[in-house]
Design a protein around this motif. Structure first.
Motif: not given
Length: 91
Positions: A11-16, A20-21, A26-32
């Motif tokens: 559908l598009g990376p922005r939707a993903a 996903w966020w 937790a994965r996003w907070q550990s990455a950034f």
């Protein structure tokens, strides 16, 4: 989790990124460290942002750099891909 993620990427990376966020913060907070970098990635380099979050948990090393470079090229191709075809459009 894999199939819905693939459908969102189609559908598009922005939707993903958005879904996903919402699902795995937790994965996003550990990455950034800050909230500013994912927002800029969402707006300018969405495939690179997705690739970075995907490869980050074990640390970025080895073949992970190949995925990141490929994602950057896809993002840049999206910006410059229409340049060659601009003369085909009738005015």
């Amino acid at each position: 989790m894999c199939c819905p993620l693939i459908i969102l990427m189609l559908l598009g990376p922005r939707a993903a990124i958005l879904v996903w966020w919402l699902v795995d913060q937790a994965r996003w907070q550990s990455a950034f460290d800050t909230f500013l970098i994912p927002i800029v990635g969402f707006l300018l380099l969405p495939w690179t942002t997705l690739a970075y979050v995907l490869v980050f948990p074990g640390g970025v090393e080895g073949l992970d750099f190949v995925w990141l470079i490929l994602a950057v090229l896809v993002d840049l191709g999206g910006y410059g891909g229409g340049y060659r075809n601009r003369d085909r459009v009738r005015r």
